[in-house]
Motif scaffolding. Structure first.
Motif, PDB file in Angstrom:
ATOM      1  N   THR A   1      22.334  15.376  13.699  1.00 42.84           N
ATOM      2  CA  THR A   1      22.647  14.624  14.914  1.00 42.84           C
ATOM      3  C   THR A   1      21.591  14.887  15.981  1.00 42.84           C
ATOM      4  OG1 THR A   1      25.029  14.715  14.479  1.00 42.84           O
ATOM      5  CG2 THR A   1      24.360  14.281  16.752  1.00 42.84           C
ATOM      6  N   PRO A   2      20.970  13.843  16.531  1.00 45.52           N
ATOM      7  CA  PRO A   2      19.991  14.032  17.607  1.00 45.52           C
ATOM      8  C   PRO A   2      20.672  14.501  18.895  1.00 45.52           C
ATOM      9  CG  PRO A   2      19.708  11.892  16.541  1.00 45.52           C
ATOM     10  CD  PRO A   2      21.018  12.456  16.073  1.00 45.52           C
ATOM     11  N   VAL A   3      20.096  15.517  19.525  1.00 42.68           N
ATOM     12  CA  VAL A   3      20.612  16.064  20.780  1.00 42.68           C
ATOM     13  C   VAL A   3      19.846  15.433  21.944  1.00 42.68           C
ATOM     14  CG1 VAL A   3      20.882  18.168  22.163  1.00 42.68           C
ATOM     15  CG2 VAL A   3      21.317  18.217  19.698  1.00 42.68           C
ATOM     16  N   LEU A   4      20.588  14.879  22.909  1.00 43.57           N
ATOM     17  CA  LEU A   4      19.977  14.240  24.072  1.00 43.57           C
ATOM     18  C   LEU A   4      19.882  15.177  25.266  1.00 43.57           C
ATOM     19  CD1 LEU A   4      21.815  10.795  23.910  1.00 43.57           C
ATOM     20  CD2 LEU A   4      19.571  11.400  22.973  1.00 43.57           C
ATOM     21  N   ASP A   5      20.877  16.058  25.422  1.00 46.56           N
ATOM     22  CA  ASP A   5      20.896  16.952  26.578  1.00 46.56           C
ATOM     23  C   ASP A   5      21.868  18.093  26.314  1.00 46.56           C
ATOM     24  OD1 ASP A   5      20.236  17.937  29.088  1.00 46.56           O
ATOM     25  OD2 ASP A   5      21.326  16.407  30.209  1.00 46.56           O
ATOM     26  N   ILE A   6      21.671  19.176  27.041  1.00 44.57           N
ATOM     27  CA  ILE A   6      22.566  20.332  27.007  1.00 44.57           C
ATOM     28  C   ILE A   6      22.856  20.719  28.446  1.00 44.57           C
ATOM     29  CG2 ILE A   6      22.795  22.769  26.378  1.00 44.57           C
ATOM     30  CD1 ILE A   6      20.875  22.204  24.076  1.00 44.57           C
ATOM     31  N   LYS A   7      24.113  21.008  28.724  1.00 42.65           N
ATOM     32  CA  LYS A   7      24.533  21.437  30.053  1.00 42.65           C
ATOM     33  C   LYS A   7      25.468  22.633  29.899  1.00 42.65           C
ATOM     34  CE  LYS A   7      24.529  16.644  31.614  1.00 42.65           C
ATOM     35  NZ  LYS A   7      23.684  16.562  32.774  1.00 42.65           N
ATOM     36  N   PRO A   8      25.487  23.521  30.884  1.00 41.47           N
ATOM     37  CA  PRO A   8      26.482  24.594  30.820  1.00 41.47           C
ATOM     38  C   PRO A   8      27.861  24.001  31.071  1.00 41.47           C
ATOM     39  CG  PRO A   8      25.388  24.645  32.935  1.00 41.47           C
ATOM     40  CD  PRO A   8      24.695  23.582  32.111  1.00 41.47           C
ATOM     41  N   TYR A   9      28.861  24.518  30.376  1.00 41.08           N
ATOM     42  CA  TYR A   9      30.221  24.064  30.633  1.00 41.08           C
ATOM     43  C   TYR A   9      30.729  24.830  31.847  1.00 41.08           C
ATOM     44  CZ  TYR A   9      35.129  22.935  30.157  1.00 41.08           C
ATOM     45  OH  TYR A   9      36.405  22.497  30.399  1.00 41.08           O
ATOM     46  N   ALA A  10      30.869  24.130  32.940  1.00 38.52           N
ATOM     47  CA  ALA A  10      31.353  24.706  34.188  1.00 38.52           C
ATOM     48  C   ALA A  10      32.285  23.675  34.806  1.00 38.52           C
ATOM     49  CB  ALA A  10      30.193  25.031  35.128  1.00 38.52           C
ATOM     50  N   PRO A  11      33.593  23.784  34.526  1.00 42.55           N
ATOM     51  CA  PRO A  11      34.531  22.751  34.986  1.00 42.55           C
ATOM     52  C   PRO A  11      34.422  22.487  36.482  1.00 42.55           C
ATOM     53  CG  PRO A  11      35.636  24.344  33.583  1.00 42.55           C
ATOM     54  CD  PRO A  11      34.266  24.884  33.863  1.00 42.55           C
ATOM     55  N   LYS A  12      34.399  21.211  36.798  1.00 40.37           N
ATOM     56  CA  LYS A  12      34.378  20.762  38.186  1.00 40.37           C
ATOM     57  C   LYS A  12      35.505  19.753  38.354  1.00 40.37           C
ATOM     58  CE  LYS A  12      29.477  20.154  37.598  1.00 40.37           C
ATOM     59  NZ  LYS A  12      28.344  19.338  37.861  1.00 40.37           N
ATOM     60  N   GLY A  13      35.831  19.470  39.574  1.00 48.96           N
ATOM     61  CA  GLY A  13      36.807  18.416  39.809  1.00 48.96           C
ATOM     62  C   GLY A  13      38.200  18.950  40.036  1.00 48.96           C
ATOM     63  N   PRO A  14      39.202  18.112  39.720  1.00 55.19           N
ATOM     64  CA  PRO A  14      40.587  18.485  40.026  1.00 55.19           C
ATOM     65  C   PRO A  14      41.069  19.673  39.191  1.00 55.19           C
ATOM     66  CG  PRO A  14      40.507  16.469  38.733  1.00 55.19           C
ATOM     67  CD  PRO A  14      39.092  16.835  39.060  1.00 55.19           C
ATOM     68  N   ASN A  15      42.075  20.361  39.731  1.00 54.68           N
ATOM     69  CA  ASN A  15      42.720  21.439  38.982  1.00 54.68           C
ATOM     70  C   ASN A  15      43.393  20.856  37.752  1.00 54.68           C
ATOM     71  OD1 ASN A  15      42.039  23.387  40.890  1.00 54.68           O
ATOM     72  ND2 ASN A  15      43.829  22.893  42.137  1.00 54.68           N
ATOM     73  N   SER A  16      43.531  21.661  36.710  1.00 51.98           N
ATOM     74  CA  SER A  16      44.107  21.162  35.461  1.00 51.98           C
ATOM     75  C   SER A  16      45.529  20.646  35.637  1.00 51.98           C
ATOM     76  CB  SER A  16      44.058  22.238  34.385  1.00 51.98           C
ATOM     77  OG  SER A  16      44.804  23.366  34.781  1.00 51.98           O
ATOM     78  N   ASP A  17      46.283  21.166  36.620  1.00 55.59           N
ATOM     79  CA  ASP A  17      47.646  20.677  36.811  1.00 55.59           C
ATOM     80  C   ASP A  17      47.681  19.298  37.476  1.00 55.59           C
ATOM     81  OD1 ASP A  17      46.762  21.664  39.258  1.00 55.59           O
ATOM     82  OD2 ASP A  17      48.687  22.549  39.804  1.00 55.59           O
ATOM     83  N   GLU A  18      46.529  18.796  37.929  1.00 53.63           N
ATOM     84  CA  GLU A  18      46.448  17.466  38.533  1.00 53.63           C
ATOM     85  C   GLU A  18      45.980  16.415  37.541  1.00 53.63           C
ATOM     86  OE1 GLU A  18      44.048  17.439  42.087  1.00 53.63           O
ATOM     87  OE2 GLU A  18      44.685  19.455  42.610  1.00 53.63           O
ATOM     88  N   ILE A  19      45.616  16.823  36.338  1.00 47.80           N
ATOM     89  CA  ILE A  19      45.025  15.910  35.370  1.00 47.80           C
ATOM     90  C   ILE A  19      46.095  15.347  34.444  1.00 47.80           C
ATOM     91  CG2 ILE A  19      43.428  15.754  33.431  1.00 47.80           C
ATOM     92  CD1 ILE A  19      41.757  17.904  34.798  1.00 47.80           C
ATOM     93  N   GLU A  20      46.074  14.043  34.255  1.00 47.43           N
ATOM     94  CA  GLU A  20      46.956  13.370  33.302  1.00 47.43           C
ATOM     95  C   GLU A  20      46.096  12.871  32.148  1.00 47.43           C
ATOM     96  OE1 GLU A  20      49.840  10.679  34.844  1.00 47.43           O
ATOM     97  OE2 GLU A  20      49.949  11.756  36.746  1.00 47.43           O
ATOM     98  N   ILE A  21      46.545  13.067  30.929  1.00 55.65           N
ATOM     99  CA  ILE A  21      45.734  12.685  29.774  1.00 55.65           C
ATOM    100  C   ILE A  21      46.344  11.529  28.987  1.00 55.65           C
ATOM    101  CG2 ILE A  21      44.577  14.909  29.592  1.00 55.65           C
ATOM    102  CD1 ILE A  21      46.488  15.574  27.253  1.00 55.65           C
ATOM    103  N   GLY A  22      47.134  10.695  29.661  1.00 59.60           N
ATOM    104  CA  GLY A  22      47.627   9.467  29.077  1.00 59.60           C
ATOM    105  C   GLY A  22      48.286   9.647  27.727  1.00 59.60           C
ATOM    106  N   TRP A  23      47.975   8.734  26.811  1.00 57.48           N
ATOM    107  CA  TRP A  23      48.587   8.713  25.485  1.00 57.48           C
ATOM    108  C   TRP A  23      48.274   9.960  24.671  1.00 57.48           C
ATOM    109  CZ3 TRP A  23      45.396   9.104  21.358  1.00 57.48           C
ATOM    110  CH2 TRP A  23      44.056   8.789  21.560  1.00 57.48           C
ATOM    111  N   MET A  24      47.201  10.687  25.027  1.00 54.40           N
ATOM    112  CA  MET A  24      46.837  11.894  24.267  1.00 54.40           C
ATOM    113  C   MET A  24      47.840  13.030  24.465  1.00 54.40           C
ATOM    114  SD  MET A  24      42.755  12.149  24.629  1.00 54.40           S
ATOM    115  CE  MET A  24      41.682  10.805  24.176  1.00 54.40           C
TER     116      MET A  24
END
Length: 145
Positions: free
Chosen positions: A119-142
């Motif tokens: 698989t060709p790799v386009l970019d790598i980034k550190p995983y550093a969660p940003k954005g809303p707190n996990s208790d604010e996230i809705e994951i729909g049908w998943m």
């Protein structure tokens, strides 16, 4: 719109030879290890990355041959492709969160690998969660999985 072109920065070494070999989907990470091999000229870009436990790898899903705008995840109700992380997208760009097990030169040892060999790799980034707190996230049908 003008076309966008990227040059891969590396390639994945994986135990999975074909897309159907990768376990999907599920809430548990894939229990496979492999490596991300970068072109040597990118080694300076890895400085500081070893301090992170996980990385985000953006890739070109080179074995995707079809595009579908609706899919039936796990045989369930139809949803739009943009409501999934499935591969048959208009632009087959993969996003994988992988455990970074070590770096040796331009070779990154990773686990939780969900990409196929080559698989060709386009970019790598550190995983550093940003954005809303996990208790604010809705994951729909998943959420039902």
């Amino acid at each position: 719109m003008q076309p966008v072109t990227y040059q891969p920065i590396g390639v994945v070494e994986s135990p999975f030879e074909a897309p159907e070999d990768v376990p999907r989907p599920g809430a548990e990470p894939v229990e496979a290890s492999g490596r991300v091999l970068l072109e040597e000229s990118y080694e300076p870009g890895l400085q500081g990355l070893a301090e992170f436990s996980h990385i985000v790898v953006l890739s070109h899903l080179h074995e995707v041959t079809d595009t579908r705008l609706t899919v039936r995840p796990m045989g369930g109700d139809p949803v739009g492709i943009f409501a999934t992380s499935g591969p048959p997208r208009p632009n087959p760009i993969g996003q994988s969160v992988l455990r970074l097990d070590g770096i040796e030169g331009t070779r990154l040892s990773v686990s939780n690998l969900d990409l196929i060999d080559g698989t060709p790799v386009l970019d790598i980034k550190p995983y550093a969660p940003k954005g809303p707190n996990s208790d604010e996230i809705e994951i729909g049908w998943m959420a039902d999985l």
